[in-house]
Design an enzyme around this catalytic site. Structure first.
Site, mmCIF file in Angstrom:
data_model
loop_
_atom_site.group_PDB
_atom_site.id
_atom_site.type_symbol
_atom_site.label_atom_id
_atom_site.label_comp_id
_atom_site.label_asym_id
_atom_site.label_seq_id
_atom_site.Cartn_x
_atom_site.Cartn_y
_atom_site.Cartn_z
ATOM 1 N N HIS A 193 46.707 53.342 42.723
ATOM 2 C CA HIS A 193 45.522 53.033 43.336
ATOM 3 C C HIS A 193 45.044 54.254 44.266
ATOM 4 O O HIS A 193 44.910 54.277 45.521
ATOM 5 C CB HIS A 193 45.555 51.665 44.284
ATOM 6 C CG HIS A 193 44.142 51.291 44.585
ATOM 7 N ND1 HIS A 193 43.710 49.832 44.686
ATOM 8 C CD2 HIS A 193 42.794 51.783 44.642
ATOM 9 C CE1 HIS A 193 42.456 49.819 45.104
ATOM 10 N NE2 HIS A 193 41.858 50.831 45.207
ATOM 11 N N GLU B 87 48.448 43.737 43.801
ATOM 12 C CA GLU B 87 48.921 45.001 44.431
ATOM 13 C C GLU B 87 49.300 44.815 45.615
ATOM 14 O O GLU B 87 48.960 43.963 46.521
ATOM 15 C CB GLU B 87 47.645 46.283 44.379
ATOM 16 C CG GLU B 87 47.150 46.785 43.321
ATOM 17 C CD GLU B 87 46.078 47.728 43.445
ATOM 18 O OE1 GLU B 87 45.826 48.105 44.579
ATOM 19 O OE2 GLU B 87 45.393 47.822 42.529
ATOM 20 N N ARG C 194 39.219 47.018 39.961
ATOM 21 C CA ARG C 194 40.099 46.319 40.802
ATOM 22 C C ARG C 194 41.175 45.391 39.937
ATOM 23 O O ARG C 194 40.740 45.175 38.784
ATOM 24 C CB ARG C 194 39.463 45.161 41.390
ATOM 25 C CG ARG C 194 38.775 45.875 42.997
ATOM 26 C CD ARG C 194 39.618 46.018 44.013
ATOM 27 N NE ARG C 194 39.211 46.496 45.193
ATOM 28 C CZ ARG C 194 38.915 47.833 45.554
ATOM 29 N NH1 ARG C 194 39.148 48.869 44.671
ATOM 30 N NH2 ARG C 194 38.235 47.994 46.660
HETATM 31 C C1 GLV Z 1 39.017 51.956 46.531
HETATM 32 O O1 GLV Z 1 39.533 51.119 45.695
HETATM 33 C C2 GLV Z 1 37.813 51.480 47.115
HETATM 34 O O2 GLV Z 1 37.035 50.346 46.866
HETATM 35 O O3 GLV Z 1 37.099 52.208 47.725
#
Ligand code: GLV
Length: 327
Positions: free
Chosen positions: A284, A266, A237
């Site tokens: 992402h 983001e 993340r």
């Molecule tokens: C994607 O980043 C998720 O957490 O599913």
């Protein structure tokens, strides 16, 4: 009839499932809503299916007093203030399991792309610079035989380790709670301390959850421990890495390269990354394989239906919410 809100576009079969049970307000046009617009849709809703880009905090919950369930279409749920939900008796769910393999595939792809400079190679060709083969052109690092240090060793971390063993990698891992010996044997991964992992790994792969405790888990100090030839891959993340410190480390060659699928703040990201050749940037998309995104969409929908009908959603992350439900 109970009302639910689907905040962003999901697959039709999931919408159809939800529509069988509830009155649905759905943002199938997929424009991103501001928090105020989200409140306007959800102020009288009983449940909400969210994306990882929706911020669900105490202020939002205060404006949506009927809400009983927040069902995230993601395995991570740091966009949701789980404590605030729990204190208001609101269930929170996520989508574990269904994306493990796709994310692990992508992690291996991003690792190889970064080590072997695949982004640079493509930019070079597209710019019309490919004039022939030169022995010393775009030299990278091998993945096979390298030491991979995985930080975070849940389902996805373990699956990455299994994939990596096929590349004859030496695999280290670090996590808050060491896993059982059986899992270490199966994955071929050896537990080490955080600093030892950072010092020894040729590739540091981040796949740990974001929380206040893991904010800037990798900053200037940690980057300085890594080898100058090392590669950092962030699959976890934004916020786990101090991106400004990473830009500096890449610019000054404190480390060799990075592969990133996630960023602080983001969809904004540090513009410094764009000036650098030694970083592979992805928006992402680690779970973005069609069957996987479809399964995530359906898993979240099933959680929502179960939460508001039986009160027993399969992927409840805050069972302690029950202590706060007003009867
Ligand atoms: C994607 O980043 C998720 O957490 O599913």
């Amino acid at each position: 009839m109970k009302k639910v809100v689907i905040t962003r576009e999901i697959f039709d079969d999931a919408v159809e499932l939800i529509e069988k049970h509830f009155s649905v307000v759905s943002n199938q046009q997929d424009q991103a809503f501001t928090n105020d617009e989200l409140v306007e849709m959800a102020y009288d809703a009983d449940g909400i299916q969210t994306m990882s880009t929706d911020r669900i905090d105490g202020a939002f919950l205060g404006k949506c007093p009927k809400l009983k369930a927040v069902c995230n279409t993601a395995v991570g749920y740091n966009n949701i203030d789980v404590d605030a939900c729990t204190r208001r008796g609101v269930m929170v769910t996520n989508t574990p399991g269904v994306l493990t393999n796709s994310v692990a595939d992508f992690a291996i792809g991003l690792m190889i792309a970064t080590c072997r400079r695949m982004g640079e190679g493509e930019r070079y060709l597209r710019a019309g610079q490919f004039k022939g083969v030169y022995l010393k052109q775009t030299l990278g690092h091998d993945v096979h035989g390298a030491t991979l240090g995985i930080v975070g060793f849940g389902r996805i971390g373990q699956t990455i380790a299994k994939r990596a063993s096929g590349f004859d990698m030496n695999i280290l891992y670090h996590t808050r709670n060491r896993v059982a010996p059986g899992i270490e044997n199966q994955t071929g991964a050896r537990f080490v301390g955080k600093d030892e992992l950072l010092r020894q790994a040729d590739i540091v792969m981040l796949i740990l959850p974001y929380s206040a405790d893991t904010h800037h888990y990798i900053g200037a100090q940690e980057l300085a421990l890594m080898k100058p030839t090392a590669v950092l891959v962030n699959m976890a993340r934004g916020g786990i890495v101090d991106d400004a410190a990473l830009v500096d480390a890449l610019r000054n060659k404190t480390i060799w390269a990075a592969g990133l699928d996630v960023y602080e703040n983001e969809p904004k990201f540090d513009p410094g990354f764009l000036e650098l050749e030694n970083v592979v940037l992805k928006p992402h998309i680690a779970s973005a394989a069609e069957p996987t995104r479809r399964a995530m969409s359906m898993t979240a929908a099933k959680n929502l239906v179960a939460a508001l009908t039986s009160g027993e959603p399969p992927n409840l992350v805050n069972p302690e919410y029950r202590e706060f439900v007003k009867t």
